[in-house]
Design an enzyme around this catalytic site. Structure first.
Site, PDB file in Angstrom:
ATOM      1  N   ARG A 135      -8.113  94.344  39.170  1.00  0.00           N
ATOM      2  CA  ARG A 135      -7.420  95.425  39.846  1.00  0.00           C
ATOM      3  C   ARG A 135      -7.007  96.458  38.806  1.00  0.00           C
ATOM      4  O   ARG A 135      -6.734  96.124  37.648  1.00  0.00           O
ATOM      5  CB  ARG A 135      -6.172  94.902  40.591  1.00  0.00           C
ATOM      6  CG  ARG A 135      -6.491  94.170  41.884  1.00  0.00           C
ATOM      7  CD  ARG A 135      -7.002  95.140  42.944  1.00  0.00           C
ATOM      8  NE  ARG A 135      -7.207  94.527  44.242  1.00  0.00           N
ATOM      9  CZ  ARG A 135      -8.376  94.086  44.699  1.00  0.00           C
ATOM     10  NH1 ARG A 135      -9.452  94.157  43.921  1.00  0.00           N
ATOM     11  NH2 ARG A 135      -8.476  93.567  45.902  1.00  0.00           N
ATOM     12  N   HIS A 195     -15.420 100.990  42.525  1.00  0.00           N
ATOM     13  CA  HIS A 195     -14.996  99.733  43.164  1.00  0.00           C
ATOM     14  C   HIS A 195     -16.155  99.082  43.925  1.00  0.00           C
ATOM     15  O   HIS A 195     -16.043  98.748  45.099  1.00  0.00           O
ATOM     16  CB  HIS A 195     -13.812  99.992  44.107  1.00  0.00           C
ATOM     17  CG  HIS A 195     -12.928  98.798  44.276  1.00  0.00           C
ATOM     18  ND1 HIS A 195     -11.563  98.885  44.285  1.00  0.00           N
ATOM     19  CD2 HIS A 195     -13.211  97.486  44.460  1.00  0.00           C
ATOM     20  CE1 HIS A 195     -11.033  97.691  44.467  1.00  0.00           C
ATOM     21  NE2 HIS A 195     -12.017  96.814  44.565  1.00  0.00           N
TER      22      HIS A 195
END
Length: 308
Positions: free
Chosen positions: A223, A271
Site C-alpha cells: 500500500r 495499481h
C-alpha cells in the site's frame, strides 16, 4: 439466500454469470437493488456501508472485492460477520509476475539505462550475477510466498520479513520488529508486500530506508501508506537508493505536481500488480458455501486481531 454485489459495475455481469454457473443456488443482486435486505446473507464489496449491521440483519460473510482489506473498519463489523479475502492461486501468480518483472528490472539496472537513453548516453554497466544479489520480501503471506517461489529458480539470495516465522525457499526469514533493521540491511532489492495495519503504516520511513545498502532498489506492491514518499525521494535524489518501482501510492492517482511522476529513477504503474480474478474469487465463494454447509472452517477469514 443471496449475495449482494457492491463493487465495480463494469464487472457485475461477469460476476453474475460466473456465480450463476458455479453457485446457481445463490441469487445475485446488484446494489442499489437490494430487494428484501433480510435475504442478503453475503455481500461482495469494495467499500462497506457505514450502517451495514443495521441494514442487513442476516448477513453472514462480507467478501472484499479487492486484494487488500484496509478499507474496512473491522471495529464496525458485527462480531458474527466474517470478512473474507478473495485470494486464490491465480491472483498470487499475477502478483508474482509483477514482482519478478520489478526485481529483474532493478537487478539489471533498467531504470538507469532508461535515464541514459533519455540523456543520449551509451554507458554499459558491469553485470552482477543473480547469485550475488540479495532480494528481501516484506510480508511472507500467500502472495509473498508465491513471489519468492517464482524468484528462487533464478538464483537470487532470498530472505523474508514477517510478523511470525514463515518458510522462505532457499533463504532466511527475519521475524518481528527486533529483526527488521537486520533484514533491511541485507536487501539489495526490497519488495514490500505487507498488509496495511496500524503497525505497518509508514513502516518505510527515512530511518528504515537508511538501513538499506547503498544503491538499493524498492518495489512497493503493498500500500502507498507503507512508504513515506518524501523520505524515498530524498534517498533517490541523494543517490542512497538506486531506483523504485511503485504500483501503489498514498494518493492514487498522484497530483500532477508530485515529483514521482518525472523522477528518472522511478517507475510508476497504476495499481495493476494484481487484482481479484473473478473466476478465482468465485471459486473461494463456492468453496466457502460448501464449508458452511459442512461446518468446516472457512477459507481466507481476516484475523481481526491482526487486521489481515
Amino acid at each position: 439466500m443471496c449475495i449482494l454485489y457492491m463493487a465495480d459495475p463494469a464487472d457485475a455481469q461477469k460476476w453474475r454469470d460466473c456465480l450463476s454457473t458455479l453457485a446457481p443456488e445463490l441469487e445475485f443482486r446488484q446494489w442499489p437493488d437490494i430487494g428484501n435486505p433480510a435475504e442478503v446473507h453475503y455481500i461482495l464489496a469494495w467499500e462497506p456501508l457505514a450502517d451495514i449491521a443495521e441494514q442487513f440483519g442476516n448477513l453472514r460473510l462480507l467478501y472484499a472485492a479487492g486484494a487488500g482489506v484496509d478499507q474496512f473498519d473491522l471495529a464496525r463489523l458485527p462480531a458474527n460477520v466474517s470478512l473474507i479475502r478473495l485470494v486464490d492461486s491465480s491472483m498470487a501468480d499475477i502478483m508474482a509476475e509483477y514482482v519478478l518483472f520489478g526485481v529483474l528490472a532493478l537487478h539489471r539496472e533498467i531504470l538507469a539505462y532508461q535515464e541514459d537513453q533519455r540523456s543520449g548516453r551509451w554507458r554499459p554497466r558491469p553485470i552482477v550475477h543473480a547469485s550475488q544479489r540479495r532480494v528481501g520480501v516484506m510480508g511472507v503471506g500467500n502472495l509473498g510466498r508465491a513471489a519468492l517461489d517464482r524468484l528462487q529458480p533464478l538464483g537470487f539470495q532470498l530472505s523474508g520479513w514477517n510478523r511470525s516465522l514463515k518458510e522462505v525457499p532457499g533463504g532466511h526469514c527475519y521475524v518481528g520488529p527486533d529483526e527488521l533493521e537486520a533484514f533491511l540491511g541485507q536487501c539489495d532489492i526490497l519488495v514490500n508486500m505487507l498488509p496495511l495495519t496500524p503497525e505497518t503504516d509508514g513502516i518505510l520511513n527515512a530511518a528504515r530506508l537508511d538501513c538499506l545498502p547503498h544503491g538499493a532498489g524498492l518495489i512497493n506492491v503493498g500500500r502507498g501508506a507503507h512508504v513515506i514518499e518524501t523520505a524515498l525521494l530524498s534517498a533517490l535524489d541523494e543517490g542512497r537508493m538506486g531506483g523504485a518501482i511503485l504500483d501503489v501510492l498514498v494518493q492514487e492517482p498522484p497530483s500532477q505536481d508530485n515529483p514521482l511522476w518525472k523522477h528518472p529513477r522511478v517507475l510508476l504503474t497504476p495499481h495493476v500488480a494484481s487484482d481479484v480474478q473473478i473466476e478465482g474469487g468465485v471459486a473461494v465463494i463456492v468453496e466457502n458455501l460448501r464449508r458452511e454447509r459442512e461446518g468446516m472452517p472457512l477459507l481466507n477469514v481476516v484475523d481481526r486481531s491482526k487486521g489481515y
